[in-house]
Design a protein around this motif. Structure first.
Motif, PDB file in Angstrom:
ATOM      1  N   TYR A  98       0.887  -1.161   0.000  1.00 19.42           N
ATOM      2  CA  TYR A  98       0.000   0.000   0.000  1.00 19.42           C
ATOM      3  C   TYR A  98       0.926   1.211   0.000  1.00 19.42           C
ATOM      4  CZ  TYR A  98      -3.271  -3.468   1.924  1.00 19.42           C
ATOM      5  OH  TYR A  98      -4.039  -4.577   2.143  1.00 19.42           O
ATOM      6  N   GLU A  99       0.709   2.145  -0.919  1.00 20.71           N
ATOM      7  CA  GLU A  99       1.661   3.241  -1.048  1.00 20.71           C
ATOM      8  C   GLU A  99       0.948   4.546  -1.363  1.00 20.71           C
ATOM      9  OE1 GLU A  99       5.979   3.907  -3.152  1.00 20.71           O
ATOM     10  OE2 GLU A  99       4.690   2.290  -3.866  1.00 20.71           O
ATOM     11  N   ALA A 100       1.335   5.618  -0.645  1.00 18.34           N
ATOM     12  CA  ALA A 100       0.795   6.951  -0.910  1.00 18.34           C
ATOM     13  C   ALA A 100       1.631   7.995  -0.178  1.00 18.34           C
ATOM     14  CB  ALA A 100      -0.659   7.054  -0.449  1.00 18.34           C
ATOM     15  N   PHE A 101       1.886   9.118  -0.836  1.00 18.89           N
ATOM     16  CA  PHE A 101       2.485  10.306  -0.226  1.00 18.89           C
ATOM     17  C   PHE A 101       3.875  10.083   0.377  1.00 18.89           C
ATOM     18  CE2 PHE A 101      -2.155  10.220   0.812  1.00 18.89           C
ATOM     19  CZ  PHE A 101      -2.573  11.037  -0.221  1.00 18.89           C
ATOM     20  N   GLY A 102       4.625   9.116  -0.102  1.00 24.31           N
ATOM     21  CA  GLY A 102       5.938   8.846   0.472  1.00 24.31           C
ATOM     22  C   GLY A 102       5.902   7.874   1.632  1.00 24.31           C
ATOM     23  N   CYS A 103       4.762   7.244   1.826  1.00 21.62           N
ATOM     24  CA  CYS A 103       4.584   6.220   2.866  1.00 21.62           C
ATOM     25  C   CYS A 103       4.265   4.905   2.161  1.00 21.62           C
ATOM     26  CB  CYS A 103       3.454   6.619   3.804  1.00 21.62           C
ATOM     27  SG  CYS A 103       3.042   5.381   5.046  1.00 21.62           S
ATOM     28  N   LYS A 104       5.041   3.873   2.469  1.00 21.85           N
ATOM     29  CA  LYS A 104       4.822   2.565   1.855  1.00 21.85           C
ATOM     30  C   LYS A 104       4.619   1.543   2.970  1.00 21.85           C
ATOM     31  CE  LYS A 104       7.620   1.383  -1.416  1.00 21.85           C
ATOM     32  NZ  LYS A 104       8.797   0.891  -2.172  1.00 21.85           N
ATOM     33  N   VAL A 105       3.565   0.739   2.852  1.00 20.25           N
ATOM     34  CA  VAL A 105       3.271  -0.315   3.819  1.00 20.25           C
ATOM     35  C   VAL A 105       3.319  -1.650   3.088  1.00 20.25           C
ATOM     36  CG1 VAL A 105       1.613  -1.206   5.499  1.00 20.25           C
ATOM     37  CG2 VAL A 105       1.728   1.265   5.064  1.00 20.25           C
ATOM     38  N   ILE A 106       4.186  -2.537   3.574  1.00 15.02           N
ATOM     39  CA  ILE A 106       4.334  -3.850   2.954  1.00 15.02           C
ATOM     40  C   ILE A 106       3.880  -4.912   3.945  1.00 15.02           C
ATOM     41  CG2 ILE A 106       5.946  -5.503   1.943  1.00 15.02           C
ATOM     42  CD1 ILE A 106       7.651  -3.062   1.133  1.00 15.02           C
TER      43      ILE A 106
END
Length: 155
Positions: A98-106
């Motif tokens: 999940y990725e948005a605004f310079g934040c990535k969650v794996i």
């Protein structure tokens, strides 16, 4: 902001959803519940949950001129529609990040998540919304409605 409000209203509008014994309002317990990350360097953190979960949205918040005003942007990963407002398990498993605004969650399964924040993100706070994966008699595994919020403060 409007998009975020619409998504939150839809998530809370589960009156039309089936009520077949599932606890729709139990929240995901997060460890840790909030994190501080150096804004200039960025960083990485691992979050664990007590039950199976998925990421519903990432919100970027930036306070303006040290006042009570805020600039808010959100990215929702699932679109729901009436009357059920369902997030189907088959849609949840499509995401390997999940990725948005310079934040990535794996995600590493459904209970462990590595979160990476890019250096110099244009915000003061990220809020990441974790939702339960629940078992429905009618639909099988689906997304729960009441989110738990992880706050990542950028300092």
């Amino acid at each position: 902001m409007r998009k975020f409000i619409i998504v939150m209203v839809a998530a809370l509008a589960f009156v039309a959803c089936e009520k077949n014994g599932a606890d729709y309002d139990i929240l995901v317990r997060l460890t840790p519940q909030s994190v501080d990350i150096d804004k200039d360097r960025g960083g990485e953190v691992v979050i664990e949950t007590d039950i199976d979960s998925y990421i519903g949205s990432i919100v970027k918040i930036n306070s303006l001129d040290n006042s009570a005003s805020y600039d808010v942007e959100s990215e929702s990963f699932f679109r729901t529609s009436p009357p059920e407002y369902l997030v189907k398990f088959e849609d949840i498993i499509k995401y390997d990040k999940y990725e948005a605004f310079g934040c990535k969650v794996i995600p590493d399964g459904f209970r462990r998540y590595t979160i990476m924040i890019e250096p110099n993100c244009d915000c003061n706070l990220f809020e990441i919304y974790f939702h339960r994966i629940i078992e429905s008699e009618s639909y099988g595994k689906i997304g729960g409605h009441a989110p738990s919020t992880l706050k990542i403060h950028l300092k």
